[in-house]
Design an enzyme around this catalytic site. Structure first.
Site, short mmCIF file in Angstrom:
data_model
loop_
_atom_site.label_atom_id
_atom_site.label_comp_id
_atom_site.label_asym_id
_atom_site.label_seq_id
_atom_site.Cartn_x
_atom_site.Cartn_y
_atom_site.Cartn_z
N CYS A 82 0.84 -1.20 0.00
CA CYS A 82 0.00 0.00 0.00
C CYS A 82 0.88 1.26 0.00
CB CYS A 82 -1.00 -0.02 1.15
SG CYS A 82 -2.37 1.16 0.93
N HIS A 192 -3.81 -4.70 -0.40
CA HIS A 192 -3.42 -5.31 0.87
C HIS A 192 -3.54 -6.82 0.75
CE1 HIS A 192 -3.09 -1.81 3.58
NE2 HIS A 192 -3.98 -1.26 2.78
N GLU A 194 -2.69 -9.01 2.86
CA GLU A 194 -3.08 -9.58 4.16
C GLU A 194 -4.58 -9.47 4.42
OE1 GLU A 194 -2.55 -5.23 5.12
OE2 GLU A 194 -1.72 -6.68 3.70
#
EC number: 4.3.2.10
Length: 211
Positions: A82, A192, A194
């Site tokens: 990001c 992202h 994750e």
């Protein structure tokens, strides 16, 4: 042995979810601002949430820009996520104010050109052939984005027949923007991983496997 990954703690949030995701990907993970640990790890992950200028200030406060530069000079892997990807470029422009970035790639982070800002939610990406980061990830998979700024133009090409051009992945919100880059030891994603379910987990596993 599991590869050792340091997630650089420079005051940008979202550290623990990134830590859990990289641990699930097969790495031994430490969250720290210690430059020695960041230099010695097999992989360095640079997160980033919020404004470009604030992230650069935090990064400089822990000498993170120097750690990134030294690792890359030695061919040591770095992954930006990001705003952690955005700060790798020459500069960011927010509200008419330009902030110098790490300068690892040429280019400017600028406001997205789209009817709806921020770009928030799930989107597909267009990865190039031969991508190691997206190996095993189908073109229909979606990744989670949340950002108002991005890189709209890519100018870095192969510098010689011996040095390959970076592999650049694109996505579109209003107009195309850079969604990920693979450039030698330096990889990065605007989304992202994750927070991107199984597809994001595969991307992180691919990076960990590359270490």
């Amino acid at each position: 042995m599991q590869p050792r990954v340091v997630i650089l703690d420079y005051g940008s949030g979202n550290l623990r979810s990134a830590q859990r995701a990289v641990e699930r990907a097969g790495a031994d993970v430490e969250v720290t601002a210690d430059p020695h640990a960041a230099m010695e790890a097999d992989g360095l992950l640079v997160p980033g949430v919020g404004a470009f200028a604030a992230c650069m200030a935090g990064l400089r406060s822990v000498h993170g820009h120097q750690v990134i530069g030294k690792r890359l000079a030695g061919g040591r892997p770095v992954l930006g996520i990001c705003v952690g990807m955005q700060v790798l470029f020459d500069r960011g422009v927010e509200h008419g104010v330009a902030t110098e970035g790490c300068g690892e790639w040429p280019g400017t982070v600028e406001r997205l050109q789209a009817p709806v800002i921020p770009h928030m939610g799930w989107n597909t990406v267009d990865a190039p052939g031969g991508s190691r980061l997206f190996a095993g990830v189908g073109p229909e998979e979606r990744f989670y984005f949340v950002h108002s700024y991005g890189v709209l133009d890519w100018t870095l090409e192969a510098t010689s027949e011996h040095i390959a051009a970076p592999r650049v992945t694109w996505s579109t919100h209003g107009r195309p923007f850079v969604a990920a880059v693979e450039n030698g030891p330096l990889w990065a994603t605007q989304f992202h991983p994750e927070k991107s379910g199984d597809a994001g987990a595969k991307v992180l596993a691919n990076w960990v496997a590359s270490l």
